[in-house]
Scaffold this motif. Structure first.
Motif, PDB file in Angstrom:
ATOM      1  N   PRO A 280       0.804  -1.221   0.000  1.00 53.70           N
ATOM      2  CA  PRO A 280       0.000   0.000   0.000  1.00 53.70           C
ATOM      3  C   PRO A 280       0.838   1.273   0.000  1.00 53.70           C
ATOM      4  CG  PRO A 280      -0.839  -1.572   1.606  1.00 53.70           C
ATOM      5  CD  PRO A 280       0.477  -2.099   1.134  1.00 53.70           C
ATOM      6  N   PHE A 281       0.298   2.324  -0.624  1.00 52.43           N
ATOM      7  CA  PHE A 281       0.961   3.622  -0.610  1.00 52.43           C
ATOM      8  C   PHE A 281       1.105   4.151   0.825  1.00 52.43           C
ATOM      9  CE2 PHE A 281      -0.746   3.869  -5.018  1.00 52.43           C
ATOM     10  CZ  PHE A 281       0.421   4.198  -5.680  1.00 52.43           C
ATOM     11  N   LEU A 282       0.075   3.940   1.625  1.00 54.93           N
ATOM     12  CA  LEU A 282      -0.005   4.555   2.943  1.00 54.93           C
ATOM     13  C   LEU A 282       0.288   3.546   4.039  1.00 54.93           C
ATOM     14  CD1 LEU A 282      -3.273   6.584   2.281  1.00 54.93           C
ATOM     15  CD2 LEU A 282      -0.918   7.378   2.078  1.00 54.93           C
ATOM     16  N   HIS A 283       1.172   3.931   4.965  1.00 54.46           N
ATOM     17  CA  HIS A 283       1.538   3.077   6.087  1.00 54.46           C
ATOM     18  C   HIS A 283       1.368   3.880   7.371  1.00 54.46           C
ATOM     19  CE1 HIS A 283       3.323   0.065   3.365  1.00 54.46           C
ATOM     20  NE2 HIS A 283       3.775   1.119   2.688  1.00 54.46           N
ATOM     21  N   TYR A 284       0.463   3.466   8.231  1.00 56.50           N
ATOM     22  CA  TYR A 284       0.229   4.147   9.495  1.00 56.50           C
ATOM     23  C   TYR A 284       0.213   3.114  10.627  1.00 56.50           C
ATOM     24  CZ  TYR A 284      -1.392   8.089   6.647  1.00 56.50           C
ATOM     25  OH  TYR A 284      -1.475   9.107   5.741  1.00 56.50           O
ATOM     26  N   PRO A 285       0.750   3.458  11.779  1.00 54.11           N
ATOM     27  CA  PRO A 285       0.650   2.535  12.926  1.00 54.11           C
ATOM     28  C   PRO A 285      -0.795   2.332  13.344  1.00 54.11           C
ATOM     29  CG  PRO A 285       1.504   4.685  13.605  1.00 54.11           C
ATOM     30  CD  PRO A 285       1.496   4.681  12.112  1.00 54.11           C
ATOM     31  N   SER A 286      -1.627   3.332  13.042  1.00 54.61           N
ATOM     32  CA  SER A 286      -3.061   3.246  13.316  1.00 54.61           C
ATOM     33  C   SER A 286      -3.789   4.113  12.294  1.00 54.61           C
ATOM     34  CB  SER A 286      -3.387   3.743  14.726  1.00 54.61           C
ATOM     35  OG  SER A 286      -4.780   3.945  14.876  1.00 54.61           O
ATOM     36  N   PRO A 287      -4.939   3.657  11.799  1.00 54.91           N
ATOM     37  CA  PRO A 287      -5.694   4.479  10.841  1.00 54.91           C
ATOM     38  C   PRO A 287      -6.096   5.823  11.414  1.00 54.91           C
ATOM     39  CG  PRO A 287      -6.521   2.230  10.882  1.00 54.91           C
ATOM     40  CD  PRO A 287      -5.570   2.350  12.029  1.00 54.91           C
ATOM     41  N   ASN A 288      -6.184   5.925  12.747  1.00 53.65           N
ATOM     42  CA  ASN A 288      -6.579   7.184  13.369  1.00 53.65           C
ATOM     43  C   ASN A 288      -5.531   8.278  13.181  1.00 53.65           C
ATOM     44  OD1 ASN A 288      -9.038   6.220  14.312  1.00 53.65           O
ATOM     45  ND2 ASN A 288      -8.134   5.448  16.205  1.00 53.65           N
ATOM     46  N   VAL A 289      -4.304   7.881  12.836  1.00 50.69           N
ATOM     47  CA  VAL A 289      -3.245   8.874  12.615  1.00 50.69           C
ATOM     48  C   VAL A 289      -3.636   9.815  11.483  1.00 50.69           C
ATOM     49  CG1 VAL A 289      -0.860   9.203  11.861  1.00 50.69           C
ATOM     50  CG2 VAL A 289      -1.412   7.399  13.512  1.00 50.69           C
ATOM     51  N   LEU A 290      -4.165   9.258  10.398  1.00 53.28           N
ATOM     52  CA  LEU A 290      -4.577  10.086   9.259  1.00 53.28           C
ATOM     53  C   LEU A 290      -5.692  11.035   9.666  1.00 53.28           C
ATOM     54  CD1 LEU A 290      -4.385  10.801   6.271  1.00 53.28           C
ATOM     55  CD2 LEU A 290      -5.959   8.912   5.772  1.00 53.28           C
ATOM     56  N   TYR A 291      -6.631  10.552  10.451  1.00 55.36           N
ATOM     57  CA  TYR A 291      -7.739  11.378  10.944  1.00 55.36           C
ATOM     58  C   TYR A 291      -7.207  12.568  11.740  1.00 55.36           C
ATOM     59  CZ  TYR A 291     -11.809  12.585  13.861  1.00 55.36           C
ATOM     60  OH  TYR A 291     -12.816  13.252  14.514  1.00 55.36           O
ATOM     61  N   VAL A 292      -6.262  12.302  12.635  1.00 54.61           N
ATOM     62  CA  VAL A 292      -5.679  13.366  13.472  1.00 54.61           C
ATOM     63  C   VAL A 292      -4.917  14.367  12.613  1.00 54.61           C
ATOM     64  CG1 VAL A 292      -3.997  13.845  15.287  1.00 54.61           C
ATOM     65  CG2 VAL A 292      -5.572  11.910  15.531  1.00 54.61           C
ATOM     66  N   GLN A 293      -4.134  13.877  11.656  1.00 56.27           N
ATOM     67  CA  GLN A 293      -3.341  14.769  10.805  1.00 56.27           C
ATOM     68  C   GLN A 293      -4.231  15.683   9.958  1.00 56.27           C
ATOM     69  OE1 GLN A 293      -0.906  12.027   8.605  1.00 56.27           O
ATOM     70  NE2 GLN A 293       0.668  11.904  10.193  1.00 56.27           N
ATOM     71  N   ILE A 294      -5.314  15.137   9.439  1.00 56.37           N
ATOM     72  CA  ILE A 294      -6.237  15.945   8.622  1.00 56.37           C
ATOM     73  C   ILE A 294      -6.890  17.026   9.481  1.00 56.37           C
ATOM     74  CG2 ILE A 294      -8.456  15.879   7.404  1.00 56.37           C
ATOM     75  CD1 ILE A 294      -7.575  13.186   6.223  1.00 56.37           C
ATOM     76  N   ASN A 295      -7.324  16.672  10.666  1.00 58.07           N
ATOM     77  CA  ASN A 295      -7.947  17.668  11.544  1.00 58.07           C
ATOM     78  C   ASN A 295      -6.953  18.729  11.995  1.00 58.07           C
ATOM     79  OD1 ASN A 295     -10.507  16.624  11.386  1.00 58.07           O
ATOM     80  ND2 ASN A 295     -10.357  15.431  13.273  1.00 58.07           N
ATOM     81  N   ARG A 296      -5.700  18.335  12.155  1.00 54.57           N
ATOM     82  CA  ARG A 296      -4.661  19.304  12.522  1.00 54.57           C
ATOM     83  C   ARG A 296      -4.477  20.328  11.393  1.00 54.57           C
ATOM     84  NH1 ARG A 296       0.253  16.091  14.039  1.00 54.57           N
ATOM     85  NH2 ARG A 296      -1.080  15.551  15.811  1.00 54.57           N
ATOM     86  N   ALA A 297      -4.517  19.839  10.148  1.00 51.24           N
ATOM     87  CA  ALA A 297      -4.409  20.748   9.002  1.00 51.24           C
ATOM     88  C   ALA A 297      -5.625  21.666   8.930  1.00 51.24           C
ATOM     89  CB  ALA A 297      -4.280  19.931   7.718  1.00 51.24           C
ATOM     90  N   CYS A 298      -6.795  21.141   9.255  1.00 50.93           N
ATOM     91  CA  CYS A 298      -8.014  21.968   9.255  1.00 50.93           C
ATOM     92  C   CYS A 298      -7.915  23.073  10.299  1.00 50.93           C
ATOM     93  CB  CYS A 298      -9.240  21.093   9.523  1.00 50.93           C
ATOM     94  SG  CYS A 298      -9.670  19.971   8.172  1.00 50.93           S
ATOM     95  N   ASP A 299      -7.410  22.734  11.469  1.00 51.75           N
ATOM     96  CA  ASP A 299      -7.227  23.736  12.528  1.00 51.75           C
ATOM     97  C   ASP A 299      -6.272  24.838  12.074  1.00 51.75           C
ATOM     98  OD1 ASP A 299      -8.899  22.311  14.183  1.00 51.75           O
ATOM     99  OD2 ASP A 299      -7.285  21.297  15.266  1.00 51.75           O
ATOM    100  N   LYS A 300      -5.204  24.427  11.421  1.00 52.27           N
ATOM    101  CA  LYS A 300      -4.195  25.388  10.961  1.00 52.27           C
ATOM    102  C   LYS A 300      -4.781  26.368   9.957  1.00 52.27           C
ATOM    103  CE  LYS A 300       0.437  25.515   8.876  1.00 52.27           C
ATOM    104  NZ  LYS A 300       1.549  24.687   8.324  1.00 52.27           N
ATOM    105  N   ALA A 301      -5.695  25.887   9.127  1.00 50.01           N
ATOM    106  CA  ALA A 301      -6.290  26.736   8.092  1.00 50.01           C
ATOM    107  C   ALA A 301      -7.575  27.411   8.557  1.00 50.01           C
ATOM    108  CB  ALA A 301      -6.577  25.897   6.845  1.00 50.01           C
TER     109      ALA A 301
END
Length: 377
Positions: A280-301
């Motif tokens: 797979p293109f994407l490797h995360y220790p937990s799928p929730n990591v992507l969720y957190v990263q996206i929300n962090r970007a939303c907060d920044k913007a």
């Protein structure tokens, strides 16, 4: 019955007191001492029950005749009553339900059931399921502890498990009020793309903006890219041990689809991978990591927190804004019915609504002088 004097046969169902042949008073025979008596079978739901309190067991069968026969056999000692056998707790009943469907249930479904088993109904989870006198009281107590949506999921599993064990439990649960789901409109999407550029979440977010579910984008591999098309096939979900496992199947038949790559930046990122590979293109220790990263970007913007699935809704909203038909949106997004797309995913952007309101205001512009005249005669 026979008359003791004239030996005439008298039908039992006539209930004569005196013999119709000789007039002798009839004496009915007493019931045999060895006759086996059982309680009257009762029907509850689709099953027949005989409560043998002396033996400490309840007979449960599909028909009245079968329930009576088994109850008589138990009372006569031909069948062991099972008295003293371990009771079936709700926790054990859920275990049996899952184990019986080991090759049918998806890992994600089993994980959800195990979460319910660990957390739901703590007061009675280790009680005998036949000992609960009021499931409505259990529901009332749980409703004070968890949200309505959580309770709905918990009771959905427990009620099914109880039914499989011959217990028909009907109880009212609180109404679930859907919260408004977050999404980005067509202007916010552009701002979001600028914020996530070169961030760890970028590729995952771009897949989501193409309408892919989290389980689908985690399973995309380079050999599933054919030119400018993504073959959405298979998924990756968490199992009961919180380990990410890959499946060959999608959520439903409409989920397996070809999605054209429409964001140039995603095509650039894909080109960086040389050769076909099934990793797979994407490797995360937990799928929730992507969720957190996206929300962090939303907060920044300064954007609403949308998570992974909110970007999928954003895809549908943008398709609506660009004039896509519902059928086209369903096909690319992998939705199986129009109602889901229409009622949940198709969001009219706020700027679109404002434009429509402005058009109606312009239409009524001709009344301005009239209203002024009326107010100031």
């Amino acid at each position: 019955m026979k008359c003791k004097k004239c030996k005439a046969d008298i039908p039992d169902d006539l209930h004569f007191i005196y013999c119709g042949y000789c007039g002798e008073k009839l004496q009915r025979e007493r019931k045999k001492k060895d006759e086996i008596k059982i309680p009257t079978p009762r029907k509850r739901g689709q099953k027949w029950y005989v409560d043998l309190r002396r033996e400490g067991v309840t007979v449960i069968e599909d028909t009245e005749a079968a329930a009576k026969a088994k109850a008589i056999a138990i009372r006569a000692g031909f069948i062991a009553s099972g008295k003293g056998a371990p009771k079936l707790t709700l926790r054990q009943a859920i275990d049996r339900y899952i184990e019986a469907r080991d090759n049918i249930l998806s890992p994600a479904t089993v994980r959800g059931y195990r979460i319910i088993q660990r957390n739901a109904f703590p007061g009675i989870m280790d009680d005998d399921i036949s000992s609960v006198s009021s499931w409505q009281a259990v529901i009332n107590s749980e409703a004070r502890r968890v949200k309505a949506k959580t309770l709905k999921n918990e009771w959905g599993l427990v009620r099914t498990v109880l039914a499989e064990n011959g217990i028909q439990a009907d109880a009212a649960i609180p109404q679930v009020i859907r919260n408004e789901l977050s999404w980005l409109d067509f202007e916010q999407i552009k701002l979001f793309l600028d914020v996530i550029r070169d961030e760890p979440c970028e590729m995952g977010a771009l897949f989501a903006l193409h309408g892919l579910r989290r389980s689908e984008l985690l399973a995309v591999t380079p050999n599933k890219i054919n030119g400018q098309t993504i073959l959405v096939e298979g998924s990756a979900v968490l199992n009961a041990n919180n380990a990410l496992v890959r499946k060959e199947e999608n959520k439903n038949t409409s989920s397996r689809r070809e999605v054209p790559i429409m964001i140039p930046r995603l095509a650039e990122l894909i080109k960086a991978y040389d050769g076909a590979t099934d990793k797979p293109f994407l490797h995360y220790p937990s799928p929730n990591v992507l969720y957190v990263q996206i929300n962090r970007a939303c907060d920044k913007a300064g954007l609403p927190r949308v998570g992974v699935h909110g970007l999928r809704r954003s895809f549908a909203s943008l398709a609506y804004h660009l004039g896509w038909s519902e059928h086209q949106t369903m096909r690319i997004g992998g939705w199986s019915n129009t109602q889901t797309v229409h009622n949940v995913y198709i969001k009219l952007a706020q700027s679109d609504r404002s434009a429509d309101v402005e058009k109606m205001r312009q239409y009524y512009d001709f009344t301005t002088d009239f209203t002024t005249t009326v107010k100031n005669p």
